[in-house]
Design a protein around this motif. Sequence first.
Motif, PDB file in Angstrom:
ATOM      1  N   GLY A  33       0.788  -1.220   0.000  1.00 20.93           N
ATOM      2  CA  GLY A  33       0.000   0.000   0.000  1.00 20.93           C
ATOM      3  C   GLY A  33       0.820   1.269   0.000  1.00 20.93           C
ATOM      4  O   GLY A  33       0.266   2.359  -0.086  1.00 20.93           O
ATOM      5  N   GLY A  34       2.138   1.138   0.081  1.00 23.35           N
ATOM      6  CA  GLY A  34       3.004   2.315   0.096  1.00 23.35           C
ATOM      7  C   GLY A  34       3.783   2.455  -1.196  1.00 23.35           C
ATOM      8  O   GLY A  34       3.413   1.921  -2.243  1.00 23.35           O
ATOM      9  N   ASP A  35       4.876   3.173  -1.122  1.00 17.90           N
ATOM     10  CA  ASP A  35       5.814   3.258  -2.239  1.00 17.90           C
ATOM     11  C   ASP A  35       7.180   3.637  -1.671  1.00 17.90           C
ATOM     12  O   ASP A  35       7.345   3.790  -0.452  1.00 17.90           O
ATOM     13  CB  ASP A  35       5.342   4.238  -3.322  1.00 17.90           C
ATOM     14  N   GLY A  36       8.152   3.767  -2.546  1.00 18.68           N
ATOM     15  CA  GLY A  36       9.511   3.996  -2.088  1.00 18.68           C
ATOM     16  C   GLY A  36       9.725   5.296  -1.339  1.00 18.68           C
ATOM     17  O   GLY A  36      10.691   5.418  -0.580  1.00 18.68           O
ATOM     18  N   TYR A  37       8.816   6.256  -1.517  1.00 20.11           N
ATOM     19  CA  TYR A  37       9.005   7.542  -0.851  1.00 20.11           C
ATOM     20  C   TYR A  37       8.833   7.455   0.664  1.00 20.11           C
ATOM     21  O   TYR A  37       9.200   8.381   1.383  1.00 20.11           O
ATOM     22  CB  TYR A  37       8.060   8.586  -1.447  1.00 20.11           C
ATOM     23  N   THR A  38       8.282   6.345   1.150  1.00 25.86           N
ATOM     24  CA  THR A  38       8.184   6.163   2.596  1.00 25.86           C
ATOM     25  C   THR A  38       9.556   6.155   3.273  1.00 25.86           C
ATOM     26  O   THR A  38       9.667   6.381   4.472  1.00 25.86           O
ATOM     27  CB  THR A  38       7.429   4.853   2.924  1.00 25.86           C
ATOM     28  N   TRP A  39      10.605   5.910   2.468  1.00 23.67           N
ATOM     29  CA  TRP A  39      11.951   5.792   3.012  1.00 23.67           C
ATOM     30  C   TRP A  39      12.760   7.075   2.894  1.00 23.67           C
ATOM     31  O   TRP A  39      13.975   7.056   3.141  1.00 23.67           O
ATOM     32  CB  TRP A  39      12.703   4.673   2.295  1.00 23.67           C
ATOM     33  N   ASP A  40      12.154   8.195   2.544  1.00 24.93           N
ATOM     34  CA  ASP A  40      12.938   9.395   2.258  1.00 24.93           C
ATOM     35  C   ASP A  40      13.846   9.811   3.418  1.00 24.93           C
ATOM     36  O   ASP A  40      15.008  10.182   3.207  1.00 24.93           O
ATOM     37  CB  ASP A  40      12.017  10.553   1.871  1.00 24.93           C
ATOM     38  N   ARG A  41      13.347   9.777   4.650  1.00 24.96           N
ATOM     39  CA  ARG A  41      14.186  10.216   5.777  1.00 24.96           C
ATOM     40  C   ARG A  41      15.368   9.256   5.968  1.00 24.96           C
ATOM     41  O   ARG A  41      16.513   9.708   6.142  1.00 24.96           O
ATOM     42  CB  ARG A  41      13.365  10.291   7.064  1.00 24.96           C
ATOM     43  N   LEU A  42      15.094   7.967   5.959  1.00 25.98           N
ATOM     44  CA  LEU A  42      16.182   7.005   6.140  1.00 25.98           C
ATOM     45  C   LEU A  42      17.165   7.079   4.979  1.00 25.98           C
ATOM     46  O   LEU A  42      18.391   7.043   5.184  1.00 25.98           O
ATOM     47  CB  LEU A  42      15.624   5.593   6.266  1.00 25.98           C
ATOM     48  N   ALA A  43      16.656   7.191   3.762  1.00 28.42           N
ATOM     49  CA  ALA A  43      17.541   7.299   2.603  1.00 28.42           C
ATOM     50  C   ALA A  43      18.457   8.506   2.729  1.00 28.42           C
ATOM     51  O   ALA A  43      19.669   8.419   2.479  1.00 28.42           O
ATOM     52  CB  ALA A  43      16.720   7.378   1.317  1.00 28.42           C
ATOM     53  N   GLY A  44      17.907   9.648   3.132  1.00 29.48           N
ATOM     54  CA  GLY A  44      18.717  10.846   3.292  1.00 29.48           C
ATOM     55  C   GLY A  44      19.791  10.679   4.349  1.00 29.48           C
ATOM     56  O   GLY A  44      20.941  11.112   4.155  1.00 29.48           O
ATOM     57  N   ASP A  45      19.435  10.044   5.468  1.00 29.28           N
ATOM     58  CA  ASP A  45      20.427   9.822   6.515  1.00 29.28           C
ATOM     59  C   ASP A  45      21.533   8.886   6.049  1.00 29.28           C
ATOM     60  O   ASP A  45      22.719   9.111   6.331  1.00 29.28           O
ATOM     61  CB  ASP A  45      19.760   9.261   7.774  1.00 29.28           C
ATOM     62  N   LEU A  46      21.166   7.834   5.331  1.00 34.32           N
ATOM     63  CA  LEU A  46      22.174   6.887   4.855  1.00 34.32           C
ATOM     64  C   LEU A  46      23.097   7.527   3.820  1.00 34.32           C
ATOM     65  O   LEU A  46      24.314   7.318   3.849  1.00 34.32           O
ATOM     66  CB  LEU A  46      21.492   5.642   4.281  1.00 34.32           C
ATOM     67  N   VAL A  47      22.513   8.300   2.915  1.00 34.59           N
ATOM     68  CA  VAL A  47      23.349   9.001   1.939  1.00 34.59           C
ATOM     69  C   VAL A  47      24.302   9.956   2.664  1.00 34.59           C
ATOM     70  O   VAL A  47      25.474  10.093   2.283  1.00 34.59           O
ATOM     71  CB  VAL A  47      22.467   9.749   0.919  1.00 34.59           C
ATOM     72  N   GLY A  48      23.828  10.586   3.728  1.00 37.30           N
ATOM     73  CA  GLY A  48      24.683  11.465   4.525  1.00 37.30           C
ATOM     74  C   GLY A  48      25.841  10.739   5.180  1.00 37.30           C
ATOM     75  O   GLY A  48      26.868  11.359   5.495  1.00 37.30           O
ATOM     76  N   HIS A  49      25.687   9.443   5.384  1.00 38.85           N
ATOM     77  CA  HIS A  49      26.767   8.619   5.923  1.00 38.85           C
ATOM     78  C   HIS A  49      27.614   7.982   4.817  1.00 38.85           C
ATOM     79  O   HIS A  49      28.444   7.110   5.087  1.00 38.85           O
ATOM     80  CB  HIS A  49      26.191   7.506   6.803  1.00 38.85           C
ATOM     81  N   GLY A  50      27.390   8.409   3.583  1.00 40.05           N
ATOM     82  CA  GLY A  50      28.203   7.906   2.482  1.00 40.05           C
ATOM     83  C   GLY A  50      27.710   6.635   1.835  1.00 40.05           C
ATOM     84  O   GLY A  50      28.414   6.044   1.007  1.00 40.05           O
ATOM     85  N   ARG A  51      26.476   6.222   2.146  1.00 35.23           N
ATOM     86  CA  ARG A  51      25.956   4.994   1.579  1.00 35.23           C
ATOM     87  C   ARG A  51      25.223   5.257   0.261  1.00 35.23           C
ATOM     88  O   ARG A  51      24.561   6.282   0.092  1.00 35.23           O
ATOM     89  CB  ARG A  51      24.991   4.301   2.546  1.00 35.23           C
ATOM     90  N   ARG A  52      25.345   4.341  -0.655  1.00 34.22           N
ATOM     91  CA  ARG A  52      24.514   4.349  -1.851  1.00 34.22           C
ATOM     92  C   ARG A  52      23.192   3.687  -1.493  1.00 34.22           C
ATOM     93  O   ARG A  52      23.154   2.632  -0.850  1.00 34.22           O
ATOM     94  CB  ARG A  52      25.190   3.573  -2.980  1.00 34.22           C
ATOM     95  N   VAL A  53      22.097   4.297  -1.914  1.00 34.32           N
ATOM     96  CA  VAL A  53      20.767   3.815  -1.560  1.00 34.32           C
ATOM     97  C   VAL A  53      19.966   3.558  -2.831  1.00 34.32           C
ATOM     98  O   VAL A  53      19.920   4.409  -3.729  1.00 34.32           O
ATOM     99  CB  VAL A  53      20.034   4.829  -0.662  1.00 34.32           C
ATOM    100  N   ILE A  54      19.326   2.394  -2.896  1.00 33.25           N
ATOM    101  CA  ILE A  54      18.486   2.001  -4.022  1.00 33.25           C
ATOM    102  C   ILE A  54      17.084   1.748  -3.474  1.00 33.25           C
ATOM    103  O   ILE A  54      16.912   0.966  -2.531  1.00 33.25           O
ATOM    104  CB  ILE A  54      19.032   0.727  -4.695  1.00 33.25           C
ATOM    105  N   VAL A  55      16.086   2.423  -4.047  1.00 36.73           N
ATOM    106  CA  VAL A  55      14.729   2.363  -3.500  1.00 36.73           C
ATOM    107  C   VAL A  55      13.748   1.993  -4.611  1.00 36.73           C
ATOM    108  O   VAL A  55      13.369   2.843  -5.422  1.00 36.73           O
ATOM    109  CB  VAL A  55      14.323   3.715  -2.876  1.00 36.73           C
ATOM    110  N   PRO A  56      13.324   0.728  -4.678  1.00 31.10           N
ATOM    111  CA  PRO A  56      12.346   0.343  -5.698  1.00 31.10           C
ATOM    112  C   PRO A  56      10.914   0.607  -5.274  1.00 31.10           C
ATOM    113  O   PRO A  56      10.592   0.706  -4.087  1.00 31.10           O
ATOM    114  CB  PRO A  56      12.575  -1.174  -5.823  1.00 31.10           C
TER     115      PRO A  56
END
Length: 248
Positions: A33-56
Amino acid sequence: MIEATHIVDGQPMAFRDSGGDDPVPVVLVHGMGGDGYTWDRLAGDLVGHGRRVIVPDLRGHGRSAHTASYEFAEFGKDIERLVDHLGVDRFDIVGHSLGGYASSLVAQWRPSAVRRLVIEESPLPISPGDPPPTITNRFPTVRELMHATTSALRHPRAVLAFDRSMTSSALAQFRTPNAEWWHALRRIEAETLVVVGGPSGMMDPTRLVAMSTGIAHCEVVTIPIGHSVHRDGYDRFEAAVVPFLMRG
């Protein structure tokens, strides 16, 4: 995050990719019932730690295509095809609810590829011999569907795109004993973190114990805030999940 589309099983699968040179990306998989945008906060934090993030966006969700079939194994296979398309041979994976179940399948099928696995509030399938759900002993996925409905009020874009025809299929699959899934837990080599939402969540306590003891390297953290921990208790979720994913 770069938006892109990959053809999976003959249908377009949408995803976003932060790019970067992280050799072990993090794949974030949303719930039903959701989509990948539910992860925006976590994705931003991980990218800030230098991680590559893939969100399908899973099939039948978000910008991905509606399909004729929504077998749970197909969600897992779609994730496999996406990482193969991107040339990713080792990754961490975080999944919420249905996405957690799909992520567990990927970790079972590709034990050497999944380094770390986070399962957030995934309803667990019943085992052979378990009593069937009744009206007085409701099956967790009924609450999952209610959660998806209330989430729609907060994220109308996701609910408008969601293929509601999958709900009956999902309920039927979670109500069917799945001995193979339980047996295959022993194949998971990934360090695993299970995030539980407490009494108002959807993880059956007895099955949770069976799952956590069935995975070789598994820890459980309870954040008593309900089914959508990453949404409703983000600070505590982030405090548990980001350090887990950033371990050396």
